[in-house]
Design an enzyme around this catalytic site. Structure first.
Site, mmCIF file in Angstrom:
data_model
loop_
_atom_site.group_PDB
_atom_site.id
_atom_site.type_symbol
_atom_site.label_atom_id
_atom_site.label_comp_id
_atom_site.label_asym_id
_atom_site.label_seq_id
_atom_site.Cartn_x
_atom_site.Cartn_y
_atom_site.Cartn_z
ATOM 1 C CG ASP A 46 -0.449 -0.322 2.464
ATOM 2 O OD1 ASP A 46 0.829 -0.314 2.670
ATOM 3 O OD2 ASP A 46 -1.187 0.144 3.627
ATOM 4 C CD GLU A 184 7.970 -0.461 7.489
ATOM 5 O OE1 GLU A 184 7.138 -1.358 7.108
ATOM 6 O OE2 GLU A 184 8.248 0.893 7.155
HETATM 7 O O1 KIV Z 1 3.503 -1.170 1.514
HETATM 8 C C1 KIV Z 1 4.857 -1.412 1.561
HETATM 9 O O2 KIV Z 1 5.362 -1.438 0.359
HETATM 10 C C2 KIV Z 1 5.474 -2.336 2.718
HETATM 11 C C3 KIV Z 1 6.809 -2.660 2.606
HETATM 12 C C4 KIV Z 1 7.514 -1.699 2.846
HETATM 13 C C5 KIV Z 1 7.051 -3.867 3.563
HETATM 14 O O3 KIV Z 1 4.502 -2.678 3.532
#
Ligand code: KIV
Length: 266
Positions: A46, A184
């Site tokens: 997202d 993260e």
């Molecule tokens: O939305 C995204 O790209 C993510 C990644 C950074 C893990 O959640």
């Protein structure tokens, strides 16, 4: 062509001590390129919101936008596992709604798994989804959909209490049937401890070298937004600068009558 990557392959990779390579993509040409480059998992994150659609963060991203872009990415993939993010408010209200929306990402958009942010609060939802055969990747630590609660994009799990909570959440997600978990912005030592304690793989972003795999955002890794730089990102190209310079050359050649030439006509 190399063998197609499946959900069980990721656990196998952990068992074999093979690191998992994950990268985001949001459209067909980028999906094709990263697939050909041998990425194992392509995530339609997202992060679509703040990298492609011009939103300030991931919060406004809708199911319709996720489905539209997941379909586009699907058309570019042959080998990589396709994971689609569940956007904010597509899974929080009830597990029934979460299952319905996850089902749309799998059935209508072609994703092979979904990713969902959160720990204990969504364990029941993850349990229901996996019970219905929907593979789920968890996401702990800095979960960007909670940016308003966190008050910014900060490292999580720095004190003993929050570190313990992330450890417990990771165990709960595994117990609920998640096949992997993104960590993260958590301290490297904690990420290493979690990775050791789980039998499912961890995929780190800004969480040090001890995770079982790594994910980055396509635009960050390639420097497409040159003004954004983050400590956790390594830029493997400066495409933003290249695109701007190439466009400047094109514009001046058109203005000076250097392009097109006879060679470009029929
Ligand atoms: O939305 C995204 O790209 C993510 C990644 C950074 C893990 O959640």
């Amino acid at each position: 062509m190399k063998k197609k990557i499946t959900v069980p392959d990721l656990r196998q990779k952990k068992e074999n001590h093979e690191r998992i390579v994950m990268l985001t993509a949001y459209d067909t040409p980028s999906a094709r390129l990263v697939d050909e480059a041998g990425v194992d998992v392509v995530l339609v994150g997202d992060s679509l919101g703040d990298n492609v659609l011009g939103y300030e963060n991931t919060i406004p991203v809708t199911m319709e936008e996720m489905i539209h872009h997941t379909r586009a990415v699907k058309r570019g993939l042959r080998r990589a596992l396709l994971v689609a993010d569940m956007p904010f408010m597509s899974f929080q209200c009830s597990w029934e709604e979460a299952v319905r929306n996850a089902g749309r990402l799998i059935k209508d958009a072609g994703a092979e798994a979904v990713k969902i942010e959160g720990g204990a609060a969504i364990a029941e939802t993850v349990h229901r989804m996996t019970g219905f055969g929907i593979p789920v990747m968890g996401h702990l630590g800095l979960t960007p959909q909670s940016v308003n609660a966190f008050g910014g994009y900060r490292v999580q799990g720095k004190d003993a209490y929050s570190a313990e909570r992330i450890m417990q959440d990771a165990a709960l997600l595994q117990e609920a049937g998640a096949f992997a978990v993104v960590l993260e912005l958590v301290p490297a030592e904690l990420a290493g401890k979690i990775s050791k304690s789980l039998s499912i793989p961890t995929i780190g972003i800004g969480s040090g070298p001890l995770c079982d795999g790594q994910v980055l955002v396509y635009h960050d890794m390639l420097g497409i937004n040159p003004d954004r730089s983050y400590r956790h990102v390594k830029r493997y190209a400066e495409l933003g600068v290249e695109i701007r310079q190439a466009t400047e050359r094109y514009a001046s050649e058109v203005r000076e009558g250097k392009f097109p030439t006879e060679e470009n006509g029929f």
